[in-house]
Design a protein around this motif. Structure first.
Motif, PDB file in Angstrom:
ATOM      1  N   SER A 133       0.837  -1.202   0.000  1.00 47.42           N
ATOM      2  CA  SER A 133       0.000   0.000   0.000  1.00 47.42           C
ATOM      3  C   SER A 133       0.868   1.246   0.000  1.00 47.42           C
ATOM      4  N   VAL A 134       0.226   2.365  -0.320  1.00 48.58           N
ATOM      5  CA  VAL A 134       0.923   3.648  -0.274  1.00 48.58           C
ATOM      6  C   VAL A 134       1.346   3.967   1.158  1.00 48.58           C
ATOM      7  N   ASP A 135       0.530   3.580   2.131  1.00 46.74           N
ATOM      8  CA  ASP A 135       0.877   3.825   3.531  1.00 46.74           C
ATOM      9  C   ASP A 135       2.156   3.093   3.912  1.00 46.74           C
ATOM     10  N   SER A 136       2.323   1.886   3.396  1.00 49.35           N
ATOM     11  CA  SER A 136       3.548   1.132   3.682  1.00 49.35           C
ATOM     12  C   SER A 136       4.766   1.828   3.088  1.00 49.35           C
ATOM     13  N   LEU A 137       4.612   2.335   1.879  1.00 53.17           N
ATOM     14  CA  LEU A 137       5.717   3.055   1.252  1.00 53.17           C
ATOM     15  C   LEU A 137       5.971   4.398   1.932  1.00 53.17           C
ATOM     16  N   ALA A 138       4.933   4.984   2.501  1.00 52.91           N
ATOM     17  CA  ALA A 138       5.125   6.210   3.274  1.00 52.91           C
ATOM     18  C   ALA A 138       6.002   5.929   4.496  1.00 52.91           C
ATOM     19  N   GLN A 139       5.832   4.761   5.082  1.00 55.57           N
ATOM     20  CA  GLN A 139       6.673   4.375   6.217  1.00 55.57           C
ATOM     21  C   GLN A 139       8.115   4.160   5.790  1.00 55.57           C
ATOM     22  N   VAL A 140       8.304   3.606   4.574  1.00 52.91           N
ATOM     23  CA  VAL A 140       9.656   3.443   4.038  1.00 52.91           C
ATOM     24  C   VAL A 140      10.319   4.797   3.856  1.00 52.91           C
ATOM     25  N   PHE A 276       1.520   9.982 -15.227  1.00 53.82           N
ATOM     26  CA  PHE A 276       0.095   9.900 -14.913  1.00 53.82           C
ATOM     27  C   PHE A 276      -0.622   8.695 -15.515  1.00 53.82           C
ATOM     28  N   PRO A 277      -0.283   8.225 -16.712  1.00 50.09           N
ATOM     29  CA  PRO A 277      -0.935   6.991 -17.172  1.00 50.09           C
ATOM     30  C   PRO A 277      -0.673   5.802 -16.239  1.00 50.09           C
ATOM     31  N   VAL A 278       0.545   5.732 -15.698  1.00 48.48           N
ATOM     32  CA  VAL A 278       0.873   4.656 -14.763  1.00 48.48           C
ATOM     33  C   VAL A 278       0.064   4.804 -13.478  1.00 48.48           C
ATOM     34  N   ILE A 279      -0.070   6.044 -13.008  1.00 56.92           N
ATOM     35  CA  ILE A 279      -0.851   6.296 -11.789  1.00 56.92           C
ATOM     36  C   ILE A 279      -2.320   5.932 -12.005  1.00 56.92           C
ATOM     37  N   SER A 296       3.490   6.794  -4.312  1.00 53.19           N
ATOM     38  CA  SER A 296       2.512   6.256  -5.250  1.00 53.19           C
ATOM     39  C   SER A 296       3.169   5.503  -6.405  1.00 53.19           C
ATOM     40  N   LEU A 297       4.167   6.101  -7.043  1.00 52.99           N
ATOM     41  CA  LEU A 297       4.772   5.485  -8.230  1.00 52.99           C
ATOM     42  C   LEU A 297       5.469   4.155  -7.947  1.00 52.99           C
ATOM     43  N   PRO A 298       6.256   4.021  -6.856  1.00 52.93           N
ATOM     44  CA  PRO A 298       6.861   2.711  -6.607  1.00 52.93           C
ATOM     45  C   PRO A 298       5.831   1.589  -6.487  1.00 52.93           C
ATOM     46  N   LEU A 299       4.684   1.879  -5.849  1.00 54.42           N
ATOM     47  CA  LEU A 299       3.633   0.873  -5.740  1.00 54.42           C
ATOM     48  C   LEU A 299       3.037   0.566  -7.108  1.00 54.42           C
ATOM     49  N   ALA A 300       2.846   1.594  -7.919  1.00 50.35           N
ATOM     50  CA  ALA A 300       2.296   1.387  -9.260  1.00 50.35           C
ATOM     51  C   ALA A 300       3.236   0.561 -10.124  1.00 50.35           C
ATOM     52  N   PHE A 301       4.522   0.832 -10.059  1.00 45.74           N
ATOM     53  CA  PHE A 301       5.479   0.092 -10.878  1.00 45.74           C
ATOM     54  C   PHE A 301       5.502  -1.393 -10.525  1.00 45.74           C
TER      55      PHE A 301
END
Length: 486
Positions: A133-140, A276-279, A296-301
């Protein structure tokens, strides 16, 4: 007056174009411009932004390049020589000092931000960004900033790379680096746009950026366009003025400036088409700030085919963009030490680098052990940002156009710009009456002293320009006479 013999020159006009574009293309192009474009009306905002580039960016950039080439030196020395040629007040060299200090102070916190991009290239490659999740990446992201050794280590790496390139010289270091990095950045960007094309949401990302929605063109949108048009081209930070001092005689300043402005805008729009297309393909909402790139982007990738490969490519591209900007910010200081005190560029880079490392590491501590340390009521990181972006750069920009438009003899700038009568008259009108008003609006807005919503009417702008034009025509001869007398 005999013009100063240039000590360093770009090998070609394209050397300057690549360096100036590299200075302009930074993290703001990657996330901020695409985001505000979509937020403020897409294609309608792009047209407004281009108008602001014509009103602020190009006239002021032409002014800085002309002053740099005329004075052939660091911002301080170049302006001092031009003013001396004009028999003017030597205190004007303070404008060059302000610009040089602004660029260096920005670099002191910018290397911390650039370090994020370098760190995330490695994290994406090593699998450290695998999250649900984005929250997990926010913690990173928060954990990365909370570790002073980790955050400081990447900041030092960016600083050392910057100093190594600049220390090698204008042609062997700066120009050669840009000849590799800028085409490399362009290739990576185009590959990422191609990848976004396969995401299934390219049309949605395209519409977000380019749908023409004039209803979103508010006063707030105008201020956003004005601010980005001023800051995106690295104006009033010493970089363009210094790079201009290396531009060979005979090269068209106007054409060169237009190429840089167009290239900078194209990179920003292509970055939006890559992001933005990836998002959108992953059902996420675009958001401004570091959250878009580092959360956001690392999770999307990682949720897309070959996402790790293209994630590494994306953060490598961001790292290159950050490094090119960092190089431009310290070049003015290195040039000053080299020219003023005769030390080699290598030693000048070491001297300025020592100060950079101390201040940047203190700024880095604002995110962890030094979060409670306050300077003028804020952290050192935020204080450097506030002082440079809200005070020094706008003030420097206003003073630069006043110097060129009102205080120098007309033949100095006319000869250096190499424009015809109509072109020179247009440039003079812009730097006397239009650019100062618009930069003043950027200045007041940055300080929170200008709210456009209650008076969001075009006649307000036109009226302000008209009043300044009238006052300027009445006062210009007297102002010029007094400042020339010093």
């Amino acid at each position: 007056m005999t013009r100063e013999k240039p000590k360093n020159l770009w090998l070609s006009r394209w050397g300057f174009i690549l360096a100036a574009t590299g200075s302009a293309v930074g993290l703001g192009n990657i996330w901020k411009f695409p985001y505000i474009t979509g937020e403020y009306g897409g294609g309608a905002f792009v047209l407004m932004y281009l108008a602001c580039i014509l009103a602020i960016g190009i006239p002021v950039m032409m002014t800085e390049i002309a002053l740099g080439r005329r004075g052939r030196g660091s911002p301080i020395d170049a302006i001092a020589r031009v003013v001396r040629e004009n028999n003017g007040n030597p205190l004007w060299r303070g404008v060059g000092l302000m610009a040089m200090l602004a660029g260096f102070m920005i670099l002191c916190f910018y290397v911390v931000v650039a370090g994020w991009a370098f760190a995330y290239t490695w994290k994406m490659l090593s699998g450290a960004l695998v999250a649900s999740s984005v929250d997990s990446l926010a913690q990173v992201f928060e954990g990365h900033n909370a570790n002073p050794w980790q955050l400081g280590g990447w900041s030092v790496l960016v600083s050392l790379l910057t100093l190594w390139i600049v220390g090698k010289g204008v042609q062997a270091g700066v120009e050669r680096a840009f000849r590799w990095m800028m085409p490399g950045l362009a290739v990576m960007l185009l590959v990422l746009v191609g990848y976004a094309w396969t995401s299934g949401s390219f049309r949605q990302g395209f519409d977000f950026l380019f749908t023409f929605d004039a209803t979103k063109l508010t006063g707030e949108a105008l201020l956003a366009a004005l601010g980005h048009a001023f800051f995106t081209l690295s104006l009033a930070s010493g970089a363009i003025l210094t790079y201009g001092s290396y531009l060979p005689d005979g090269q068209s300043i106007a054409r060169t400036t237009f190429v840089v402005a167009i290239a900078d805008t194209c990179v920003a729009l292509l970055a939006g088409l890559a992001i933005f297309p990836v998002i959108f393909a992953n059902g996420m909402s675009p958001s401004a700030g570091p959250g878009l790139i580092f959360m956001s982007l690392p999770l999307a990738f990682q949720q897309m085919p070959m996402g790790t490969l293209f994630g590494v490519l994306f953060f490598a591209m961001v790292s290159v963009a950050a490094l090119t900007s960092a190089i431009s910010m310290i070049e003015a200081v290195v040039a000053y030490l080299n020219e003023k005190y005769g030390v080699s560029r290598g030693r000048a880079a070491l001297a300025s680098g020592a100060v950079l490392l101390v201040i940047s590491l203190l700024a880095m501590l604002s995110f962890n052990v030094g979060a409670e340390w306050k300077l003028f009521g804020t952290t050192l990181f935020d204080g450097l940002d506030y002082l440079t972006s809200r005070w020094m750069m706008p003030l420097g920009g206003i003073l630069m156009v006043i110097l060129a438009g009102y205080c120098l003899r007309p033949e100095i700038m006319r000869n250096e710009l190499g424009l015809g009568a109509a072109g020179y008259a247009l440039w003079l009108f812009m730097v006397r009456y239009v650019s100062p008003v618009l930069i003043l609006m950027v200045f007041l807005n940055a300080l929170g002293w200008l709210s456009f919503d209650p008076i969001a009417r075009w006649y307000w702008i036109v009226g302000a320009i008209g009043v300044l034009a009238l006052v300027g025509e009445l006062l210009a001869p007297r102002v010029r006479m007094e400042l020339v007398r010093g």
